[in-house]
Write a protein that holds these residues in place. Sequence first.
Motif, PDB file in Angstrom:
ATOM      1  N   LEU A 153       0.825  -1.203   0.000  1.00 10.84           N
ATOM      2  CA  LEU A 153       0.000   0.000   0.000  1.00 10.84           C
ATOM      3  C   LEU A 153       0.866   1.262   0.000  1.00 10.84           C
ATOM      4  N   ILE A 154       1.931   1.270   0.763  1.00 14.05           N
ATOM      5  CA  ILE A 154       2.854   2.406   0.756  1.00 14.05           C
ATOM      6  C   ILE A 154       3.426   2.604  -0.644  1.00 14.05           C
ATOM      7  N   ASP A 155       3.824   1.520  -1.284  1.00 13.92           N
ATOM      8  CA  ASP A 155       4.353   1.614  -2.648  1.00 13.92           C
ATOM      9  C   ASP A 155       3.312   2.194  -3.597  1.00 13.92           C
ATOM     10  N   PHE A 156       2.069   1.755  -3.485  1.00 13.81           N
ATOM     11  CA  PHE A 156       0.995   2.288  -4.332  1.00 13.81           C
ATOM     12  C   PHE A 156       0.818   3.789  -4.087  1.00 13.81           C
ATOM     13  N   ILE A 157       0.775   4.190  -2.831  1.00 17.30           N
ATOM     14  CA  ILE A 157       0.583   5.604  -2.508  1.00 17.30           C
ATOM     15  C   ILE A 157       1.740   6.431  -3.061  1.00 17.30           C
ATOM     16  N   ARG A 158       2.948   5.943  -2.937  1.00 13.39           N
ATOM     17  CA  ARG A 158       4.110   6.666  -3.487  1.00 13.39           C
ATOM     18  C   ARG A 158       4.010   6.802  -5.004  1.00 13.39           C
ATOM     19  N   ARG A 159       3.596   5.749  -5.696  1.00 13.85           N
ATOM     20  CA  ARG A 159       3.521   5.762  -7.165  1.00 13.85           C
ATOM     21  C   ARG A 159       2.354   6.571  -7.694  1.00 13.85           C
ATOM     22  N   ARG A 160       1.178   6.422  -7.082  1.00 12.78           N
ATOM     23  CA  ARG A 160      -0.049   6.953  -7.658  1.00 12.78           C
ATOM     24  C   ARG A 160      -0.639   8.170  -6.975  1.00 12.78           C
ATOM     25  N   VAL A 161      -0.268   8.426  -5.730  1.00 16.97           N
ATOM     26  CA  VAL A 161      -0.943   9.467  -4.966  1.00 16.97           C
ATOM     27  C   VAL A 161      -0.017  10.648  -4.661  1.00 16.97           C
ATOM     28  N   LEU A 162       1.162  10.356  -4.153  1.00 23.14           N
ATOM     29  CA  LEU A 162       2.063  11.435  -3.731  1.00 23.14           C
ATOM     30  C   LEU A 162       2.713  12.113  -4.921  1.00 23.14           C
TER      31      LEU A 162
ATOM     32  N   MET B 145     -13.829   7.862   7.524  1.00 22.85           N
ATOM     33  CA  MET B 145     -12.501   8.446   7.721  1.00 22.85           C
ATOM     34  C   MET B 145     -11.622   7.589   8.624  1.00 22.85           C
ATOM     35  N   GLU B 146     -12.198   7.016   9.651  1.00 22.58           N
ATOM     36  CA  GLU B 146     -11.426   6.207  10.605  1.00 22.58           C
ATOM     37  C   GLU B 146     -10.616   5.114   9.896  1.00 22.58           C
ATOM     38  N   HIS B 147     -11.176   4.517   8.863  1.00 20.22           N
ATOM     39  CA  HIS B 147     -10.496   3.443   8.152  1.00 20.22           C
ATOM     40  C   HIS B 147      -9.358   3.938   7.268  1.00 20.22           C
ATOM     41  N   PHE B 148      -9.330   5.227   6.967  1.00 18.55           N
ATOM     42  CA  PHE B 148      -8.339   5.768   6.036  1.00 18.55           C
ATOM     43  C   PHE B 148      -7.337   6.715   6.691  1.00 18.55           C
ATOM     44  N   ARG B 149      -7.234   6.696   8.006  1.00 21.33           N
ATOM     45  CA  ARG B 149      -6.323   7.622   8.699  1.00 21.33           C
ATOM     46  C   ARG B 149      -4.850   7.343   8.418  1.00 21.33           C
ATOM     47  N   THR B 150      -4.480   6.064   8.393  1.00 21.05           N
ATOM     48  CA  THR B 150      -3.091   5.662   8.159  1.00 21.05           C
ATOM     49  C   THR B 150      -3.083   4.424   7.268  1.00 21.05           C
TER      50      THR B 150
ATOM     51  N   ASP C 251       5.364  14.139  -4.277  1.00 19.60           N
ATOM     52  CA  ASP C 251       6.736  14.311  -3.817  1.00 19.60           C
ATOM     53  C   ASP C 251       7.211  13.005  -3.195  1.00 19.60           C
ATOM     54  N   ASN C 252       8.118  12.311  -3.865  1.00 20.82           N
ATOM     55  CA  ASN C 252       8.611  11.017  -3.376  1.00 20.82           C
ATOM     56  C   ASN C 252       9.504  11.139  -2.154  1.00 20.82           C
ATOM     57  N   ARG C 253       9.869  12.352  -1.785  1.00 27.71           N
ATOM     58  CA  ARG C 253      10.719  12.548  -0.611  1.00 27.71           C
ATOM     59  C   ARG C 253       9.918  12.560   0.681  1.00 27.71           C
ATOM     60  N   VAL C 254       8.603  12.529   0.579  1.00 28.15           N
ATOM     61  CA  VAL C 254       7.743  12.551   1.773  1.00 28.15           C
ATOM     62  C   VAL C 254       7.962  11.283   2.576  1.00 28.15           C
ATOM     63  N   ARG C 255       8.140  11.448   3.875  1.00 31.86           N
ATOM     64  CA  ARG C 255       8.289  10.298   4.772  1.00 31.86           C
ATOM     65  C   ARG C 255       6.925   9.622   4.905  1.00 31.86           C
ATOM     66  N   LEU C 256       6.880   8.339   4.632  1.00 27.04           N
ATOM     67  CA  LEU C 256       5.630   7.598   4.698  1.00 27.04           C
ATOM     68  C   LEU C 256       5.894   6.228   5.305  1.00 27.04           C
ATOM     69  N   ASP C 257       5.236   5.952   6.412  1.00 26.18           N
ATOM     70  CA  ASP C 257       5.333   4.643   7.047  1.00 26.18           C
ATOM     71  C   ASP C 257       3.916   4.205   7.422  1.00 26.18           C
ATOM     72  N   PRO C 258       3.740   3.025   7.984  1.00 25.00           N
ATOM     73  CA  PRO C 258       2.385   2.536   8.270  1.00 25.00           C
ATOM     74  C   PRO C 258       1.562   3.421   9.200  1.00 25.00           C
ATOM     75  N   ASP C 259       2.214   4.269   9.996  1.00 24.17           N
ATOM     76  CA  ASP C 259       1.485   5.091  10.963  1.00 24.17           C
ATOM     77  C   ASP C 259       1.456   6.581  10.623  1.00 24.17           C
ATOM     78  N   THR C 260       1.909   6.945   9.448  1.00 16.59           N
ATOM     79  CA  THR C 260       1.862   8.349   9.026  1.00 16.59           C
ATOM     80  C   THR C 260       0.412   8.774   8.838  1.00 16.59           C
ATOM     81  N   PRO C 261      -0.017   9.871   9.457  1.00 22.62           N
ATOM     82  CA  PRO C 261      -1.395  10.354   9.267  1.00 22.62           C
ATOM     83  C   PRO C 261      -1.586  10.874   7.837  1.00 22.62           C
ATOM     84  N   LEU C 262      -2.373  10.170   7.049  1.00 22.13           N
ATOM     85  CA  LEU C 262      -2.512  10.505   5.632  1.00 22.13           C
ATOM     86  C   LEU C 262      -3.232  11.832   5.407  1.00 22.13           C
TER      87      LEU C 262
END
Length: 80
Positions: free
Chosen positions: A9-18, A64-69, A20-31
Amino acid sequence: MRERDCQHLIDFIRRRVLKDNRVRLDPDTPLFGQRLLDSMNILALIGYVERRRGRRLTDEELVMEHFRTVRSIVTSLLNE
């Protein structure tokens, strides 16, 4: 918690959503809290989840609760 699902999911978000690829993104980052998602690119994320599940999300799942992180998406929507 399925770490592999989080990483996919992180890989998908980096490729399709973000933008800026320099953004720090981990499983607990508030989206939304870090403004990584907005009303337009959340649709791409919902589409990803629906493809992974093989069905459309219900109104009860589209909260929203399901999409926080990334972790909350995987735990509440992809952990079946």
